[in-house]
Design a protein around this motif. Structure first.
Motif, mmCIF file in Angstrom:
data_model
loop_
_atom_site.group_PDB
_atom_site.id
_atom_site.type_symbol
_atom_site.label_atom_id
_atom_site.label_comp_id
_atom_site.label_asym_id
_atom_site.label_seq_id
_atom_site.Cartn_x
_atom_site.Cartn_y
_atom_site.Cartn_z
ATOM 1 N N ARG A 98 0.861 -1.162 0.000
ATOM 2 C CA ARG A 98 0.000 0.000 0.000
ATOM 3 C C ARG A 98 0.909 1.227 0.000
ATOM 4 O O ARG A 98 1.870 1.273 0.761
ATOM 5 C CB ARG A 98 -0.878 0.071 1.250
ATOM 6 C CG ARG A 98 -1.924 -1.027 1.394
ATOM 7 C CD ARG A 98 -2.753 -0.712 2.633
ATOM 8 N NE ARG A 98 -3.808 -1.675 2.839
ATOM 9 C CZ ARG A 98 -3.674 -2.780 3.566
ATOM 10 N NH1 ARG A 98 -2.515 -3.031 4.154
ATOM 11 N NH2 ARG A 98 -4.676 -3.620 3.713
ATOM 12 N N ILE A 99 0.587 2.240 -0.813
ATOM 13 C CA ILE A 99 1.397 3.455 -0.832
ATOM 14 C C ILE A 99 0.507 4.672 -0.618
ATOM 15 O O ILE A 99 -0.523 4.815 -1.289
ATOM 16 C CB ILE A 99 2.167 3.603 -2.156
ATOM 17 C CG1 ILE A 99 3.154 2.438 -2.332
ATOM 18 C CG2 ILE A 99 2.923 4.931 -2.199
ATOM 19 C CD1 ILE A 99 3.959 2.500 -3.616
ATOM 20 N N GLY A 100 0.905 5.533 0.309
ATOM 21 C CA GLY A 100 0.229 6.800 0.542
ATOM 22 C C GLY A 100 1.177 7.948 0.270
ATOM 23 O O GLY A 100 2.361 7.876 0.625
ATOM 24 N N VAL A 101 0.681 9.008 -0.374
ATOM 25 C CA VAL A 101 1.508 10.178 -0.692
ATOM 26 C C VAL A 101 0.807 11.428 -0.184
ATOM 27 O O VAL A 101 -0.392 11.629 -0.423
ATOM 28 C CB VAL A 101 1.756 10.297 -2.215
ATOM 29 C CG1 VAL A 101 2.636 11.518 -2.514
ATOM 30 C CG2 VAL A 101 2.405 9.031 -2.759
ATOM 31 N N ASN A 121 2.662 12.138 9.382
ATOM 32 C CA ASN A 121 1.547 11.401 9.993
ATOM 33 C C ASN A 121 0.403 11.176 9.011
ATOM 34 O O ASN A 121 -0.163 10.084 8.936
ATOM 35 C CB ASN A 121 1.021 12.156 11.218
ATOM 36 C CG ASN A 121 2.038 12.214 12.341
ATOM 37 O OD1 ASN A 121 2.970 11.418 12.393
ATOM 38 N ND2 ASN A 121 1.879 13.167 13.235
ATOM 39 N N VAL A 122 0.050 12.211 8.263
ATOM 40 C CA VAL A 122 -1.058 12.092 7.314
ATOM 41 C C VAL A 122 -0.699 11.129 6.181
ATOM 42 O O VAL A 122 -1.543 10.344 5.727
ATOM 43 C CB VAL A 122 -1.459 13.476 6.762
ATOM 44 C CG1 VAL A 122 -2.476 13.344 5.628
ATOM 45 C CG2 VAL A 122 -2.044 14.332 7.888
ATOM 46 N N ALA A 123 0.551 11.152 5.723
ATOM 47 C CA ALA A 123 0.976 10.212 4.677
ATOM 48 C C ALA A 123 0.794 8.769 5.147
ATOM 49 O O ALA A 123 0.341 7.908 4.390
ATOM 50 C CB ALA A 123 2.431 10.465 4.297
ATOM 51 N N VAL A 164 -5.923 12.135 13.914
ATOM 52 C CA VAL A 164 -6.003 13.273 12.994
ATOM 53 C C VAL A 164 -7.374 13.900 13.192
ATOM 54 O O VAL A 164 -8.405 13.255 12.955
ATOM 55 C CB VAL A 164 -5.812 12.847 11.519
ATOM 56 C CG1 VAL A 164 -5.934 14.055 10.596
ATOM 57 C CG2 VAL A 164 -4.449 12.186 11.336
ATOM 58 N N SER A 165 -7.420 15.144 13.628
ATOM 59 C CA SER A 165 -8.683 15.758 14.028
ATOM 60 C C SER A 165 -9.598 16.069 12.847
ATOM 61 O O SER A 165 -10.820 16.054 12.986
ATOM 62 C CB SER A 165 -8.412 17.054 14.818
ATOM 63 O OG SER A 165 -7.687 17.980 14.011
ATOM 64 N N ARG A 166 -9.028 16.344 11.692
ATOM 65 C CA ARG A 166 -9.833 16.740 10.532
ATOM 66 C C ARG A 166 -10.049 15.549 9.591
ATOM 67 O O ARG A 166 -9.222 14.629 9.552
ATOM 68 C CB ARG A 166 -9.116 17.856 9.767
ATOM 69 C CG ARG A 166 -7.781 17.429 9.187
ATOM 70 C CD ARG A 166 -6.980 18.612 8.689
ATOM 71 N NE ARG A 166 -5.723 18.210 8.061
ATOM 72 C CZ ARG A 166 -4.621 17.875 8.706
ATOM 73 N NH1 ARG A 166 -4.624 17.868 10.039
ATOM 74 N NH2 ARG A 166 -3.523 17.542 8.059
#
Length: 298
Positions: A98-101, A121-123, A164-166
């Protein structure tokens, strides 16, 4: 005290789906394949795009790039390379990353040769929402990167992520042969489905399901409080006796249907109608009564 150095960077986070299962089945062979994939595919793709591998530990990798375009290019090159790499392996041995950018501000640890911060953190959270063998990116990346002709963005919707609050809106990067009119094209899922989370008090709940068993014709998994009527039992006062059911449809997509529960079923905070099946994507948060579970495909 030295002020930490910050910069805007594109972050790529990759993680091997089903790592525990692969190691359990063939430990030495899995590590051999993983080392080979890193050396021959992942690291060359990162370096050729102008990025740097920050660290790789076990089944995960973290890389930094000076531009979002370079990070997406590296992600595509890795997945294309892994598709070719997997052609030489049996289905049970294939490595699906799995890849997140993400594009965001990071904190640079010069002494420790590491990076931290919200951008990282979001990535990582976006990576969890990607499909095995797939790529997911943030809205910030989608807004600045125009994909080459062979690829398109598929809107993956908004998701809630741990710590992550949002809400995070993600976009999946898909080969153009996938029908762009479909918001979530199917992929051949294998392995294990994981549902883990907690209720409002922090009490832990969860269960795993083998995808192959669930994908059999007419196979349904009923979730609820009554052990005599349900396949998966969640002992909680806010969960109905027969609360919801899971099924894999013909398009190989996991679906959930509320069975007329008292307190309802929600996906990413949105209630679903009774008797109407709704798709469950990786990273989705399913709420059954007061229990919230995160969906993951391993």
């Amino acid at each position: 005290m030295t002020t930490p150095r910050r910069r805007l960077s594109a972050i790529l986070h990759a993680d091997l789906a089903g790592f525990v299962r692969l190691v359990e089945n063939a430990e030495d062979l899995t590590f051999k394949h993983l080392r080979s994939a890193r050396a021959k595919i992942c690291q060359p793709a990162i370096e050729s795009a102008g990025g740097s591998l920050v660290h790789s530990a076990g089944d995960s990798m973290l890389a930094e790039f000076g531009s979002a375009l370079a990070a997406v290019k590296a992600a595509i090159d890795i997945q294309e390379g892994m598709a070719r790499f997997n052609e030489g392996l049996t289905e049970e041995q294939r490595l699906l990353f799995r890849i997140g950018v993400n594009l965001g501000e990071i904190i640079v640890d010069e002494d420790g040769h590491d990076i931290f911060g919200d951008g990282v953190n979001v990535a990582e959270r976006i990576q969890v929402m990607a499909e095995p063998g797939g790529i997911a990116v943030s809205r910030a990346v989608r807004d600045v990167v125009e994909l080459v002709d062979d690829y398109i963005y598929i809107d993956g919707g908004e998701h809630r992520a741990k710590h992550v609050s949002r809400p995070i809106r993600i976009y999946r990067v898909r080969a153009r042969e996938c029908d762009p009119t479909l918001p979530n094209p199917s992929i051949p899922l294998r392995g294990r489905l994981r549902f883990w989370g907690a209720d409002r008090s922090g009490r832990k709940f969860g269960f795993d399901l083998e995808f192959d068993g669930l994908a059999k014709p007419q196979q349904r998994v009923v979730i609820g409080r009554d052990s005599g009527q349900c396949d998966v039992v969640l002992l909680h006062s806010t969960v109905s006796r027969r609360h919801a059911q899971l099924v894999v449809e013909r398009d190989n997509k996991l679906q959930i249907e509320d069975m007329g529960s008292t307190n309802g079923t929600l996906i990413d905070g949105v209630p679903i109608a009774t008797g109407v099946s709704q798709p469950l994507e990786p990273g989705a948060r399913v709420k059954l009564g007061d229990i919230e579970l995160v969906v993951r495909y391993d």
